[in-house]
Design an enzyme around this catalytic site. Structure first.
Site, PDB file in Angstrom:
ATOM      1  N   GLY A  15      -0.232  -5.271   0.448  1.00 17.39           N
ATOM      2  CA  GLY A  15      -1.135  -5.343  -0.088  1.00 17.39           C
ATOM      3  C   GLY A  15      -1.066  -6.022  -1.568  1.00 17.39           C
ATOM      4  O   GLY A  15      -1.803  -6.655  -2.229  1.00 17.39           O
ATOM      5  N   GLU A  67      -1.744  -9.438  -1.108  1.00 18.18           N
ATOM      6  CA  GLU A  67      -2.995  -9.865  -0.827  1.00 18.18           C
ATOM      7  C   GLU A  67      -4.117  -9.667  -1.918  1.00 18.18           C
ATOM      8  O   GLU A  67      -5.071 -10.670  -2.208  1.00 18.18           O
ATOM      9  CB  GLU A  67      -3.608  -8.600   0.107  1.00 18.18           C
ATOM     10  CG  GLU A  67      -2.887  -8.814   1.530  1.00 18.18           C
ATOM     11  CD  GLU A  67      -3.480  -7.572   2.366  1.00 18.18           C
ATOM     12  OE1 GLU A  67      -3.087  -6.501   2.485  1.00 18.18           O
ATOM     13  OE2 GLU A  67      -4.552  -7.950   3.330  1.00 18.18           O
ATOM     14  N   ALA A  76       0.682  -1.178   0.035  1.00 17.81           N
ATOM     15  CA  ALA A  76      -0.127  -0.027  -0.043  1.00 17.81           C
ATOM     16  C   ALA A  76       0.837   1.316   0.002  1.00 17.81           C
ATOM     17  O   ALA A  76       2.140   1.417   0.311  1.00 17.81           O
ATOM     18  CB  ALA A  76      -0.715  -0.145   1.406  1.00 17.81           C
ATOM     19  N   GLU A 106       3.602  -5.830   6.939  1.00 18.07           N
ATOM     20  CA  GLU A 106       2.915  -4.895   7.497  1.00 18.07           C
ATOM     21  C   GLU A 106       3.371  -4.682   9.114  1.00 18.07           C
ATOM     22  O   GLU A 106       3.354  -3.549   9.608  1.00 18.07           O
ATOM     23  CB  GLU A 106       1.380  -4.976   7.511  1.00 18.07           C
ATOM     24  CG  GLU A 106       0.762  -4.860   6.243  1.00 18.07           C
ATOM     25  CD  GLU A 106       0.869  -5.984   5.079  1.00 18.07           C
ATOM     26  OE1 GLU A 106       1.628  -6.972   5.557  1.00 18.07           O
ATOM     27  OE2 GLU A 106       0.381  -6.181   4.088  1.00 18.07           O
TER      28      GLU A 106
END
Ligand code: NAD
Length: 719
Positions: free
Chosen positions: A120, A123, A74, A145
């Site tokens: 992300g 993900e 992200a 993260e």
């Protein structure tokens, strides 16, 4: 890989048809890596809509237009925009919704992964029907993260355990473990590994094949242990409580993210996918707006900023590319430096005085590679290839073509002078000559040089292959070319580099020294060894100062203490207890005789009580842990501010980076300067003044701190 289409306006996504398969190219304009942002989410939504409405379409592929990266995670800049936990939780929920939609698309979607696939990005990949990654060394899959103080927030805590099993997912999420292709296929994280040249073609074929039923995903065979442990509620509770215990042990309760990740994963197992997602978003929101995350995100940006810093102010010359390195001294540090150089692809000439010593150095280098081989990070062939890059010598043959030479002989100025005089005439006129000294001012070493402009300090930390920091030390005579070359080469070696000005102990050794010496003073006053260590571990240091002294070597610590004591006098005069232990000949762990007991494998045990008579204080007395922390930490913080004031440090940022990555200052506190800002310069000054009144000569507040307190100034602006 590169996308064939020109970017349209400022868009990051473009699509291309290959027969009945759509390729979705991600290529965030103007950025070196792809990151996920709210704008990209909106673009994805419109592409998904297109897919949902296209009746001709049979499959899709998500691929990156960047040369060497899939999606790096992200966009961390977003963190600064979160106004509240609810705000951040909402961003997470929007991301989750997007990936739910990706997972439910009417056609199979294949992730074509090359390069970094992080956070992300992973993900996204995990929400696809099928994953293919390249066998390239640049390909790494991870959910890092927790390193930013948060948890995966786009369904990662729910989908990953379902894909690879509970144990594997815990390992990846709680420890931010990097997974390379060979491991990824074994654990079922990806379905195929291919050469980069065929990645896209294979991905398109698999998307069509999945649609036609020609290709089926091979379900990961679950191990018996996994079935017994993760497959039953009882087994799972055993796994969760074990993981909980190990997280608490490792983090000492300072980092809430891994425990929150456990909670989110558990919510999914206990109450289902939807509840798991809700827990994930809520916890993400709380963490993303927490103090710990604020500091870790700061360090992330500060570290990134050092990567872009050439090391000189103003116009920087182009660094000289380094293809060959000369290392003088094949001891502990020389071998360590050679090992990281070889891993970066540099040809190395390693010199020592006797063949037996060079041979020991070569063995130490091989041991570093063996560790990687055993962990399956490199193949036997790669190990052998790397060893071929090291040439050993007892003279200076081969040094004439090295662009950089690093000296790592004993810490003795006369010897360092002799070596420099001997080596300099053998070197290329443009070569950088670096010393790895940890205390001696580089200017003093350079006094023996015919060309002091080429002399710098390259202060590596031990063990070199594990410690992330490199402190480059420059003198007023060092020329800019030498500085930028040393800095750029340090980065090539994978190090985070700070540049500091010359002085005894530079920055890191100096602040560490006052801190350890204050721990010694506490022993002088009768504090017990384990109480001192425990208090500072509780503050957040990875080990206490006395354990650290045993690790570094009491003889080395004693030497550093003496040198800095002579340079700075009063406040750095070595503590009596430390001096006595040095004189008693105890060397710490390497001699299996230090402040603690060591077994014959060198494993640390309890405090060696026989040391108290050596210290000369067999009568112990309780000193409150708050006082222990205050004295050691404030001595360090005051010294750090002094280094900034004297111009040893170029910025507070470098001071934070140096302390966190060089000597283990607690990352969740952001570094000494962030610590001052958080506590308040006025509070720090007041406490230092109180200490100064009790212990004259050691805690005199440096004027810069007084000024910050008076003017209510901070060292850092921003979040
Ligand atoms: P070490 O004793 O392990 O190795 C020193 C090596 O230098 C020995 O192998 C010795 O034979 C060799 N040597 C001596 N004279 C030589 C000469 N004339 N030519 C070639 N080789 C010669 O010491 P070390 O721990 O590797 O420390 C080396 C330097 O690194 C010191 O300046 C030390 O302060 C610094 N340093 C050490 C650490 C640490 O944790 N050990 C950390 C940072 C910096």
């Amino acid at each position: 890989m590169s996308s064939p289409q020109a970017e349209v306006g400022n868009l990051s996504l473009s699509t291309e048809r290959r027969g009945s398969v759509m390729i979705i190219w991600i290529d965030v304009p103007g950025a070196s890596v792809n990151t996920l942002s709210p704008a990209l989410v909106t673009e994805f939504e419109s592409v998904f809509k297109e897919i949902e409405q296209d009746r001709e379409l049979r499959g899709a592929v998500i691929a990156s237009g960047k040369q060497d990266g899939f999606i790096a995670g992200a966009d961390v800049e977003q963190f600064a925009t979160f106004r509240s936990a609810g705000d951040a939780a909402h961003v997470s929920a929007v991301g989750q919704e997007l990936l739910n939609r990706l997972e439910a698309l009417p056609v199979p979607v294949v992730a074509a992964i090359h390069g970094a696939c992080l956070g992300g990005g992973l993900e996204v990949a995990v929400a696809c029907r099928y994953r293919i990654c390249t066998s390239d060394a640049k390909t790494i899959l991870a959910l890092p993260e927790v390193q930013l103080g948060v948890i995966p927030g786009m369904g990662g805590t729910q989908r990953l355990p379902r894909l690879i099993g509970l144990q594997g997912a815990l390992d990846m999420i709680l420890a931010a473990r990097n997974i390379r292709p060979a491991r990824a296929i074994k654990m079922g994280l990806v379905d195929e590994v291919v050469h980069p040249s065929i990645l896209l073609d294979v991905a398109v074929d698999r998307a069509a094949g999945l649609a036609e039923g020609r290709i089926k995903r091979v379900r990961r065979r679950r191990s018996v242990a996994d079935l017994l442990l993760a497959g039953t509620p009882f087994g799972r509770s055993v796994v969760f409580s074990k993981a909980h215990k190990s997280v608490v042990e490792k983090t000492q309760g300072h980092y809430p993210a891994p425990l929150a990740a456990l909670e989110a994963i558990r919510a999914g197992y206990d109450r289902g996918f939807k509840s798991g997602l809700n827990a994930e978003a809520r916890l993400f929101g709380e963490l993303a707006t927490s103090e710990v995350s604020r500091q870790l995100v700061y360090l992330f940006f500060a570290r990134n900023a050092t990567r872009k810093d050439p090391g000189v102010v103003g116009d920087a010359p182009t660094p000289r590319p380094v293809t060959k390195l000369g290392v003088i001294g094949a001891g502990f540090m020389g071998a360590g430096i050679a090992s990281v150089a070889v891993q970066a692809g540099t040809l190395v000439r390693l010199r020592d005085t006797e063949l037996s010593r060079v041979a020991a150095g070569l063995r130490a280098i091989r041991d570093v590679f063996m560790e990687r081989f055993v962990k399956k990070q490199i193949t036997r062939l790669q190990l052998d290839d790397m060893m071929v890059l090291v040439g050993a010598t007892t003279d200076y043959s081969g040094f004439g073509t090295a662009e950089v030479v690093i000296e790592a002989v004993f810490e003795d100025l006369d010897l360092k002078h002799r070596v420099l005089r001997e080596a300099e005439p053998m070197l290329d006129p443009g070569a950088v000559y670096a010393s790895n000294t940890s205390t001696i001012p580089i200017g003093k070493i350079a006094e023996a040089a015919a060309h002091p402009g080429r002399v710098v300090g390259m202060h590596f930390f031990s063990p070199v292959h594990k410690m992330p920091l490199l402190e480059v030390v420059v003198t007023p005579k060092t020329d800019a070319q030498a500085t930028v070359t040393a800095v750029a080469y340090g980065k090539d070696l994978g190090k985070t580099v700070i540049v500091v000005n010359d002085g005894p102990g530079f920055y890191t050794t100096r602040i560490l020294s006052v801190y350890m010496n204050e721990a010694g003073r506490l022993l002088d006053q009768g504090a017990s060894i384990d109480a001192v260590d425990a208090a500072l571990v509780d503050f957040g240091f990875p080990v206490g100062p006395i354990t650290l002294l045993d690790e570094v070597g009491i003889d080395i610590g004693g030497h550093v203490g003496r040198v800095l004591g002579e340079a700075f006098g009063g406040r750095m005069a070595p503590a009596d207890s430390l001096r006595r232990v040095v004189e008693a000949g105890r060397k710490g762990r390497k001699g299996k005789s230090g402040f603690y007991r060591y077994d014959h494998h060198g494993e640390k045990g309890a405090v060696d009580e026989s040391i108290y008579p050596v210290i000369g204080r067999s009568q112990r007395r309780d000193i409150p842990s708050e006082e222990i922390v205050e004295r050691c930490v404030l001595a360090m913080v005051n010294e750090a501010a002094m280094c900034l004031e004297e111009g040893i440090l170029r910025s507070a940022r470098d001071g934070d980076i140096g302390a966190v990555f060089g000597i283990g200052f607690p990352p969740f506190r952001g570094g000494p300067f962030r610590y001052i800002d958080t506590v308040g310069a006025d509070v720090v000054v007041k406490r230092l003044e109180d200490l100064h009144a009790r212990f004259p000569a050691r805690f005199a507040v440096t004027p810069m701190l007084v000024e910050h307190a008076r003017a209510r100034k901070r060292f850092h602006s921003g979040r």
